[in-house]
Write an enzyme that holds these catalytic residues in place. Structure first.
Site, mmCIF file in Angstrom:
data_model
loop_
_atom_site.group_PDB
_atom_site.id
_atom_site.type_symbol
_atom_site.label_atom_id
_atom_site.label_comp_id
_atom_site.label_asym_id
_atom_site.label_seq_id
_atom_site.Cartn_x
_atom_site.Cartn_y
_atom_site.Cartn_z
ATOM 1 N N PHE A 62 0.811 -1.212 0.000
ATOM 2 C CA PHE A 62 0.000 0.000 0.000
ATOM 3 C C PHE A 62 0.849 1.270 0.000
ATOM 4 O O PHE A 62 0.377 2.333 -0.400
ATOM 5 C CB PHE A 62 -0.908 -0.036 1.237
ATOM 6 C CG PHE A 62 -1.791 1.163 1.423
ATOM 7 C CD1 PHE A 62 -2.835 1.422 0.542
ATOM 8 C CD2 PHE A 62 -1.609 2.023 2.495
ATOM 9 C CE1 PHE A 62 -3.667 2.517 0.726
ATOM 10 C CE2 PHE A 62 -2.430 3.115 2.693
ATOM 11 C CZ PHE A 62 -3.470 3.358 1.805
ATOM 12 N N TYR A 63 2.078 1.177 0.462
ATOM 13 C CA TYR A 63 2.904 2.376 0.588
ATOM 14 C C TYR A 63 3.219 2.979 -0.771
ATOM 15 O O TYR A 63 3.704 2.294 -1.673
ATOM 16 C CB TYR A 63 4.215 2.058 1.317
ATOM 17 C CG TYR A 63 4.067 1.647 2.765
ATOM 18 C CD1 TYR A 63 2.886 1.870 3.470
ATOM 19 C CD2 TYR A 63 5.117 1.043 3.444
ATOM 20 C CE1 TYR A 63 2.752 1.495 4.789
ATOM 21 C CE2 TYR A 63 5.002 0.671 4.779
ATOM 22 C CZ TYR A 63 3.819 0.888 5.438
ATOM 23 O OH TYR A 63 3.698 0.518 6.758
ATOM 24 N N THR A 64 2.937 4.274 -0.903
ATOM 25 C CA THR A 64 3.138 5.052 -2.130
ATOM 26 C C THR A 64 2.659 4.282 -3.365
ATOM 27 O O THR A 64 3.306 4.257 -4.399
ATOM 28 C CB THR A 64 4.626 5.470 -2.286
ATOM 29 O OG1 THR A 64 5.466 4.315 -2.247
ATOM 30 C CG2 THR A 64 5.039 6.432 -1.195
#
Length: 369
Positions: A62-64
């Site tokens: 999910f990160y960036t």
């Protein structure tokens, strides 16, 4: 400054650094874009962590919007350190809004998430794969069985959980043990001087069931660094807590008294407030590693010296008192004071005597000569 002392993660043989590198800001897309770093900006941070001996790296699909994993995959391949690092990623949050099976903790999404993460990270296995957030509806049996299948298939080496209720983690681990399935070895949770909520249940549960806690946000979102100060309208200072993405939390007198205590301890030791806060978290019972992020290699350098000193007992007690919150409801009954009055009055009862389980160290003491 060195992170080359490693300890076992939970009830496993996996050796990890006491400070982990968080890479939520690697990349410039998606939810975390406001403070993201390009691959060129992330490279010196990543390299500096490795140079200091660190080996535990944390990311999530999910990160960036997946860029964190892609950048990490490139940097790991470039540095040729895939076998050296303990590569951790997480799944749960949706990667395709509108598709009900593109998020959550069901088997379909778990397998889809593993395969996608492996592609972005340019590897054929994950060292540690974590459920990112409890989705409230997927049967825990399905999650545990899928973790086991992924382990047996060689897609992951170890499984773990992040941001789940204590009862959920306990049930998952008990199911794994009862049915000889791959156990969970890690539990990732928010933990800091300003947020000690997990001490009510998660810490003791992790110690009892073999889940090593990796603490995220050990600096309280930056609050404990001292860059924010009290103001009529809440706080002053530039950062996540005062920006557009802030949580809107109300800051109390207790919070500002705690900040003053952290500053006082830092001044007495000649270190920074961030170093004091990190040291406190990383050396708490049940904590295997504290996750630190950085906007630059220089900031990471400062964070990594947080374990180069010991908190004297009297200063640790000062921090404990300033950050304590009286237990409420049924938790009042589990305190030493309550139980000494009602459960074991007139006697001194403990779990095990001091020295019952001395620490194992596989390194020689430093020479005094």
């Amino acid at each position: 400054m060195s992170l080359d002392h490693y300890y076992l993660l939970g009830r496993s043989g996996l050796r990890v650094s006491r400070l982990a590198l968080g890479t939520m800001n690697f990349g410039t897309g998606g939810f975390h874009a406001a403070y993201g770093k390009t691959e060129e900006e992330a490279r010196p941070i990543f390299r500096r962590y490795l140079e200091a001996g660190g080996n535990l790296i944390d990311t999530a699909d999910f990160y960036t919007a997946g860029e964190s994993e892609t950048i990490l995959g490139n940097l790991i391949a470039e540095a040729k350190v895939r076998d050296r690092v303990v590569l951790t990623t997480k799944f749960t949050n949706s990667v395709a809004p509108g598709d009900p099976n593109a998020g959550g903790n069901g088997r379909k999404h778990m397998i889809r998430a593993v395969e996608a993460s492996l592609r972005r990270l340019r590897t054929d296995h994950l060292d540690l794969f974590l459920l990112h957030t409890w989705d409230r509806i997927t049967p825990v049996e399905e999650v545990v069985r899928t973790f086991d299948d992924l382990t047996r298939a060689g897609k992951i080496r170890y499984a773990g959980l992040s941001d789940v209720p204590g009862w959920y983690a306990a049930r998952a681990q008990t199911l794994a043990e009862a049915h000889s399935l791959a156990p969970m070895v890690s539990l990732q949770l928010p933990y800091s001087l300003i947020d000690r909520t997990i001490e009510l249940e998660h810490v003791a549960m992790g110690q009892s069931l073999g889940l090593g806690i990796t603490a995220w946000s050990p600096l309280g979102g930056g609050f404990l660094t001292g860059k924010y100060r009290s103001a009529d309208q809440g706080l002053t200072g530039v950062g996540r807590l005062s920006g557009a993405g802030s949580s809107g939390r109300s800051w109390t007198e207790r919070d500002w008294r705690l900040l003053a205590a952290v500053e006082s301890v830092a001044d007495k030791l000649g270190v920074t407030m961030a170093q004091v806060a990190l040291n406190w978290v990383a050396t708490r019972p049940g904590v295997a590693s504290a996750i630190v992020g950085a906007s630059s290699a220089e900031q990471l350098d400062a964070n990594m010296t947080a374990l180069d000193f010991e908190l004297p007992a009297e200063l640790r007690a000062e921090l404990d008192e300033a950050s304590s919150v009286p237990p409420l409801s049924v938790y009042r009954m589990f305190t030493p004071g309550y139980q000494s009055r009602l459960v074991s009055p007139g006697v001194k009862v403990g779990d095990k005597p001091a020295g019952y389980a001395p620490a194992v160290r596989n390194w020689a003491p430093e020479s005094s000569g």
